[in-house]
Motif scaffolding. Structure first.
Motif, PDB file in Angstrom:
ATOM      1  N   LEU A  92      25.883  16.149 -26.271  1.00  0.00           N
ATOM      2  CA  LEU A  92      25.061  17.337 -26.792  1.00  0.00           C
ATOM      3  C   LEU A  92      24.898  18.381 -25.648  1.00  0.00           C
ATOM      4  CD1 LEU A  92      22.164  15.525 -28.461  1.00  0.00           C
ATOM      5  CD2 LEU A  92      23.851  17.009 -29.509  1.00  0.00           C
ATOM      6  N   ASN A  93      24.799  17.952 -24.197  1.00  0.00           N
ATOM      7  CA  ASN A  93      24.861  18.823 -23.295  1.00  0.00           C
ATOM      8  C   ASN A  93      25.994  19.863 -23.303  1.00  0.00           C
ATOM      9  OD1 ASN A  93      23.775  19.751 -20.663  1.00  0.00           O
ATOM     10  ND2 ASN A  93      25.663  18.968 -19.893  1.00  0.00           N
ATOM     11  N   ASN A  94      27.252  18.937 -23.305  1.00  0.00           N
ATOM     12  CA  ASN A  94      28.435  19.587 -23.354  1.00  0.00           C
ATOM     13  C   ASN A  94      28.690  20.570 -24.383  1.00  0.00           C
ATOM     14  OD1 ASN A  94      28.588  17.950 -20.910  1.00  0.00           O
ATOM     15  ND2 ASN A  94      30.823  17.602 -21.436  1.00  0.00           N
ATOM     16  N   LEU A  95      28.334  20.055 -25.460  1.00  0.00           N
ATOM     17  CA  LEU A  95      28.337  21.020 -26.855  1.00  0.00           C
ATOM     18  C   LEU A  95      27.503  22.357 -26.434  1.00  0.00           C
ATOM     19  CD1 LEU A  95      29.036  21.985 -29.596  1.00  0.00           C
ATOM     20  CD2 LEU A  95      27.218  20.369 -30.412  1.00  0.00           C
ATOM     21  N   GLY A  96      26.328  22.178 -25.852  1.00  0.00           N
ATOM     22  CA  GLY A  96      25.658  23.304 -25.474  1.00  0.00           C
ATOM     23  C   GLY A  96      26.218  24.194 -24.419  1.00  0.00           C
ATOM     24  N   VAL A  97      26.755  23.660 -23.621  1.00  0.00           N
ATOM     25  CA  VAL A  97      27.374  24.559 -22.399  1.00  0.00           C
ATOM     26  C   VAL A  97      28.683  25.048 -22.793  1.00  0.00           C
ATOM     27  CG1 VAL A  97      28.893  24.234 -20.275  1.00  0.00           C
ATOM     28  CG2 VAL A  97      26.483  22.902 -20.477  1.00  0.00           C
ATOM     29  N   SER A  98      29.365  24.600 -23.830  1.00  0.00           N
ATOM     30  CA  SER A  98      30.460  25.084 -24.514  1.00  0.00           C
ATOM     31  C   SER A  98      29.934  26.348 -25.235  1.00  0.00           C
ATOM     32  CB  SER A  98      31.224  24.263 -25.341  1.00  0.00           C
ATOM     33  OG  SER A  98      32.142  24.951 -26.087  1.00  0.00           O
ATOM     34  N   HIS A  99      28.992  26.261 -25.964  1.00  0.00           N
ATOM     35  CA  HIS A  99      28.379  27.590 -26.679  1.00  0.00           C
ATOM     36  C   HIS A  99      27.997  28.514 -25.614  1.00  0.00           C
ATOM     37  CE1 HIS A  99      28.296  26.378 -30.821  1.00  0.00           C
ATOM     38  NE2 HIS A  99      27.881  25.337 -30.305  1.00  0.00           N
ATOM     39  N   LEU A 100      27.462  28.172 -24.518  1.00  0.00           N
ATOM     40  CA  LEU A 100      27.074  29.181 -23.356  1.00  0.00           C
ATOM     41  C   LEU A 100      28.295  29.756 -22.912  1.00  0.00           C
ATOM     42  CD1 LEU A 100      24.330  27.291 -21.165  1.00  0.00           C
ATOM     43  CD2 LEU A 100      24.033  29.347 -22.651  1.00  0.00           C
ATOM     44  N   LEU A 101      29.467  29.099 -22.544  1.00  0.00           N
ATOM     45  CA  LEU A 101      30.474  29.724 -21.962  1.00  0.00           C
ATOM     46  C   LEU A 101      31.380  30.731 -23.130  1.00  0.00           C
ATOM     47  CD1 LEU A 101      32.233  26.482 -20.602  1.00  0.00           C
ATOM     48  CD2 LEU A 101      31.426  28.553 -19.494  1.00  0.00           C
ATOM     49  N   ALA A 102      30.785  30.374 -24.520  1.00  0.00           N
ATOM     50  CA  ALA A 102      31.592  31.150 -25.444  1.00  0.00           C
ATOM     51  C   ALA A 102      30.512  32.448 -25.675  1.00  0.00           C
ATOM     52  CB  ALA A 102      31.472  30.355 -26.829  1.00  0.00           C
ATOM     53  N   GLY A 103      29.564  32.545 -25.132  1.00  0.00           N
ATOM     54  CA  GLY A 103      28.521  33.683 -25.227  1.00  0.00           C
ATOM     55  C   GLY A 103      27.762  33.493 -26.489  1.00  0.00           C
ATOM     56  N   GLU A 104      27.044  32.466 -26.497  1.00  0.00           N
ATOM     57  CA  GLU A 104      26.441  31.858 -27.829  1.00  0.00           C
ATOM     58  C   GLU A 104      25.102  30.979 -27.603  1.00  0.00           C
ATOM     59  OE1 GLU A 104      30.667  31.390 -30.454  1.00  0.00           O
ATOM     60  OE2 GLU A 104      29.316  29.538 -29.685  1.00  0.00           O
ATOM     61  N   LEU A 112      21.110  21.971 -26.684  1.00  0.00           N
ATOM     62  CA  LEU A 112      20.523  21.496 -25.459  1.00  0.00           C
ATOM     63  C   LEU A 112      19.119  20.952 -25.541  1.00  0.00           C
ATOM     64  CD1 LEU A 112      21.831  24.615 -23.147  1.00  0.00           C
ATOM     65  CD2 LEU A 112      22.360  22.035 -23.103  1.00  0.00           C
ATOM     66  N   ARG A 113      18.306  21.610 -26.510  1.00  0.00           N
ATOM     67  CA  ARG A 113      16.786  21.029 -26.812  1.00  0.00           C
ATOM     68  C   ARG A 113      16.934  19.516 -27.375  1.00  0.00           C
ATOM     69  NH1 ARG A 113      12.729  24.083 -26.641  1.00  0.00           N
ATOM     70  NH2 ARG A 113      12.912  26.358 -26.646  1.00  0.00           N
ATOM     71  N   ARG A 114      18.097  18.919 -27.892  1.00  0.00           N
ATOM     72  CA  ARG A 114      18.430  17.923 -28.523  1.00  0.00           C
ATOM     73  C   ARG A 114      18.632  16.819 -27.235  1.00  0.00           C
ATOM     74  NH1 ARG A 114      22.273  18.474 -33.446  1.00  0.00           N
ATOM     75  NH2 ARG A 114      21.781  16.166 -33.820  1.00  0.00           N
ATOM     76  N   SER A 115      19.359  17.576 -26.503  1.00  0.00           N
ATOM     77  CA  SER A 115      19.696  16.944 -25.400  1.00  0.00           C
ATOM     78  C   SER A 115      18.782  16.333 -24.117  1.00  0.00           C
ATOM     79  CB  SER A 115      20.961  17.456 -24.358  1.00  0.00           C
ATOM     80  OG  SER A 115      21.439  16.882 -23.371  1.00  0.00           O
ATOM     81  N   VAL A 116      17.801  17.428 -24.247  1.00  0.00           N
ATOM     82  CA  VAL A 116      16.570  17.484 -23.418  1.00  0.00           C
ATOM     83  C   VAL A 116      15.740  16.145 -23.880  1.00  0.00           C
ATOM     84  CG1 VAL A 116      14.517  18.533 -22.656  1.00  0.00           C
ATOM     85  CG2 VAL A 116      16.897  19.480 -22.138  1.00  0.00           C
TER      86      VAL A 116
END
Length: 231
Positions: A92-104, A112-116
């Motif tokens: 879940l963290n890596n999915l969130g980071v991928s969205h950050l890298l994509a500008g999303e 990231l909330r689910r990961s936390v």
């Protein structure tokens, strides 16, 4: 050196068990550690073909794809890995980071909330969530996340970096200046951030350090766009 040795070991083992998905995943991880993305991708594709129900090869393939800026492809792999291991906070963290890298950042916030929720005390996860919130302009909420895993000066430095990434250089400088009480050598990072934001704002910097952005905290694979924790 250890990664190269591991690569050699996995190659030997694969000569005996060429259809082992776990061995191919291990070989891919060793290659990834050495920066050989092309070979790692080949091994991960083979591992997925051998064991479509294994989540780890898909997680690592997502890492490879993020590193070559194929964020949509990476997110597809993380989503499939998540379906196989729904309570894995790393995925879940890596999915969130991928969205950050994509500008999303909005999509990043959801993952990231689910990961936390699964790993509430992990500083990198909180910082990543704070970054996702801050990039949406939710600065108070971002600061709240930063404060849960860092001192007040460190949290201010992280918020300053979010503002810098958002292009609000004057506000970033204000936050960096509030972070100058940070302990130890971490003050050098804050000073560099002030210089960086000052240069971006177009005014002469008042300090003489080389301007460098804060480094990002690492995920399990070595990539995550979290502001540097000055501790």
């Amino acid at each position: 050196k250890d990664a190269a040795r591991a690569e050699t070991l996995f190659e030997v083992l694969l000569e005996r068990e060429p259809y082992s998905a776990s061995l191919r995943t291990g070989l891919a991880l060793a290659e990834l550690a050495q920066g050989d993305l092309d070979r790692a991708r080949i091994e991960l594709d083979e591992a997925i073909a051998l064991d479509p129900r294994a989540a780890t090869p898909r997680l690592l393939l997502g890492v490879v794809l993020d590193r070559v800026d194929d964020h949509a492809g990476a997110q597809e792999q993380y989503e499939q890995a998540h379906a196989l291991r729904p309570n894995d906070w790393v995925i879940l963290n890596n999915l969130g980071v991928s969205h950050l890298l994509a500008g999303e950042p909005e999509a990043a916030e959801t993952s990231l909330r689910r990961s936390v929720r699964l790993q509430p005390r992990d500083p990198a996860l909180r910082n990543n969530l704070g970054l996702a919130l801050g990039l949406q302009g939710l600065h108070d909420e971002a600061l709240k996340q930063f404060r849960q895993v860092a001192s007040e000066p460190e949290a201010r430095n992280n918020l300053g970096w979010v503002l810098y990434l958002s292009g609000d250089y004057a506000a970033a400088i204000d936050q960096f200046e509030l972070a100058l009480d940070v302990e130890g050598e971490a003050v050098l990072t804050v000073l560099r951030n002030i210089e960086l934001a000052s240069e971006a704002l177009g005014r002469a910097p008042e300090i003489g350090f080389e301007a460098l952005p804060v480094e990002t905290a690492e995920t399990t694979d070595g990539s995550d766009p979290t502001p540097e924790d000055p501790s």
